[in-house]
Design an enzyme around this catalytic site. Structure first.
Site, PDB file in Angstrom:
ATOM      1  N   HIS A 500       0.817  -1.224   0.000  1.00 62.51           N
ATOM      2  CA  HIS A 500       0.000   0.000   0.000  1.00 62.51           C
ATOM      3  C   HIS A 500       0.845   1.266   0.000  1.00 62.51           C
ATOM      4  CE1 HIS A 500      -3.656   2.058  -0.017  1.00 62.51           C
ATOM      5  NE2 HIS A 500      -4.352   1.327   0.841  1.00 62.51           N
ATOM      6  N   ASP A 504      -2.194   1.811  -4.711  1.00 62.99           N
ATOM      7  CA  ASP A 504      -3.477   2.084  -4.049  1.00 62.99           C
ATOM      8  C   ASP A 504      -4.527   1.083  -4.511  1.00 62.99           C
ATOM      9  OD1 ASP A 504      -2.469   4.256  -2.631  1.00 62.99           O
ATOM     10  OD2 ASP A 504      -2.805   5.603  -4.321  1.00 62.99           O
TER      11      ASP A 504
END
Length: 527
Positions: A500, A504
């Site tokens: 992450h 995204d």
């Protein structure tokens, strides 16, 4: 932290070397094993290899200039890293010490005996444990190919080493006599630590005592049944089987038993020509060694558990997974894919005698989806995001001792047949521990498929330095709704794990949407 590249000892009498030519220039990316400079010694011109990955930050010794053995000639490190102004690199003198290797019992007395004849070790040259993979910090000596007292020439394979990735041979870079073995068989040594010492021509070697000591007593009960029949043909008159590194590699890849091949090289050494002739004669010379059946315990007696040492590969897997799972914030996205059309493509390929598996179709679809959504083709390295412009797909291969991910380079540019043969060839060599470091490092994304084990769905841990991995389950018939009607379709679950910090949720979702479209309409894989 910047790492020095030092002037190595490339001949028994070498005290300094001249840089003839730099093969890499300042700012260039360098991988472990890359030749970085050509050096003129007192004997010949040889290439210096890097033992670390990074960028060539600073060249200290220019072309035509001299440097003492052990002195730093350049620095490598992370891109843009600053190198300290001073040249204070004390470690140059540290590797020859054998103090960090206390395991063998005999080396201490021999080290004391040496100075009497060699004048403080001037004629002794350390053979050090090299860095044979980017993640290697230590290696295990599987077998010594030379024994104490043997003459050694530059380029001779002297020992077989187990790294965290594969078994590789260490070659000598000097001529001389194997004077002392510091690290015995089945013992570990840190990268850069001495594992043995050579003496220059004319110097006397110590008696061959330590070589026999390091043998572990534990495996003794099993060896008479399984190991003796295979070893007997190799030892004529007590001699070790002789084969060149190339011959051993080809024999390993082709499954050829070297003990059944007659050598035509010097001293009966098996060379490449002998292997090719044996393969041309057919499978007669390749008898498969049968495993002795395990002894069955008596009724009512519980068998004792077997205690095995942690392999080098498993150590690194444990270390890296511990580092990555707490250190990398994973998130997971799961989709279901209708594999009805993809399964038909596979059946059509099978009817044409083409070996294309469902996994090959998945690898091709993943590669094309990465090419169309390059935002997923990234890696976080330090405080920088590296964007890759080639699509290299890793394929997770399960081995008895762990897991390895050979990389299929430029997978997006390959057809299904090329992918199928490439994946098979990499997997076979991975199981034989015959992969080169560049064949299992890097990569854009990894495909981990446990469908063949009947696993419907799972999540996988990212394989650093990659930023994503696709976990693929089994293709199985399920009841689904199509056009308002209940239907039975071949379905597959795929879960994408993402880092992450650089990917995204929306990027991962777009990638999976494209992947699903390619697999549900496989004719798109052709365009």
């Amino acid at each position: 932290m910047a790492i020095p590249i030092q002037m190595p000892s490339l001949s028994p009498t070498m005290t300094e070397g001249k840089i003839v030519k730099w093969l890499k220039k300042q700012g260039d990316k360098v991988s472990s094993g890359d030749a970085v400079a050509e050096v003129e010694t007192d004997k010949s011109n040889l290439e210096i290899e890097a033992y670390d990955d990074g960028y060539l930050l600073q060249v200290l010794v220019g072309e035509g200039e001299m440097a003492k053995v052990g002195a730093p000639i350049a620095y490598i490190g992370a891109k843009g890293e600053k190198v300290g102004a001073g040249k204070q690199v004390a470690p140059a003198a540290a590797p020859p010490e054998q103090k960090p290797q206390p395991a063998p019992a005999a080396p201490a007395p021999q080290a004391a005996a040496k100075p009497a004849s060699s004048g403080g070790g001037d004629n002794r040259i350390a053979i050090q444990m090299p860095s044979l993979s980017p993640t290697m910090t230590e290696g295990k000596i599987v077998k010594w190919l030379k024994k104490q007292g043997d003459k050694v020439s530059s380029g001779d394979a002297v020992a077989e080493v187990e790294t965290d990735k594969s078994n590789l041979e260490i070659e000598a870079y000097d001529n001389g006599t194997l004077a002392e073995i510091v690290v015995g068989e089945n013992q570990m040594a840190k990268v850069g630590a001495p594992i043995a010492y050579l003496t220059a021509k004319g110097a006397k070697a110590a008696p061959a005592a330590p070589a026999a000591q390091p043998k572990p007593p534990a495996p003794a009960p099993e060896k008479p049944a399984a190991a003796k029949p295979a070893a007997a043909p190799a030892q004529a008159g007590g001699r070790r089987l002789r084969a060149s590194p190339v011959a051993k590699r080809i024999a390993r890849e082709k499954g050829l038993d070297l003990t059944q091949v007659s050598g035509s090289g010097p001293s009966g050494r098996v060379v490449k020509r002998d292997i090719e002739e044996a393969l041309a004669r057919g499978p007669a010379a390749v008898p498969a060694a049968k495993k002795a059946p395990a002894a069955q315990p008596a009724p009512g007696v519980r068998p004792e558990p077997t205690v095995l040492p942690l392999s080098s590969m498993r150590k690194v897997i444990a270390q890296r997974m511990t580092e990555v799972k707490p250190g990398v914030p994973h998130f997971y996205l799961t989709i279901e894919v209708d594999m009805e059309a993809a399964s038909k493509v596979r059946e059509e390929a099978k009817a044409m005698d083409l070996k294309v598996s469902v996994n090959d179709l998945i690898v091709k679809a993943v590669a094309m989806a990465v090419r169309r959504y390059p935002k997923i083709n990234v890696s976080l390295q330090g405080d920088k995001v590296v964007q890759f412009h080639s699509v290299d797909v890793g394929i997770a291969v399960a081995l008895e001792e762990g897991l390895i991910t050979p990389i299929l380079r430029d997978a997006d540019q390959k057809g299904l047949q090329a992918i199928a043969s490439g994946v098979r060839e990499l997997a076979e060599r991975a199981r034989k521990r015959a992969l080169k470091p560049e064949e299992y490092t890097g990569g854009s994304i990894t495909v981990s498929n446990l469908g063949m084990y009947g696993i419907d769905q799972f999540v996988a841990v990212i394989n650093p330095p990659q930023a994503s991995i696709l976990a693929v389950g089994a293709v199985s018939e399920k009841a689904v709704v199509r056009d308002g009607q209940l239907a039975v379709r071949k379905m597959m679950t795929a879960t994408l794990s993402c880092d992450h910090r650089v990917i995204d949720g929306a990027i991962g979702a777009e990638f999976l949407r494209e992947l699903r479209g390619l697999l549900e309409h496989p004719t798109r894989l052709l365009f």
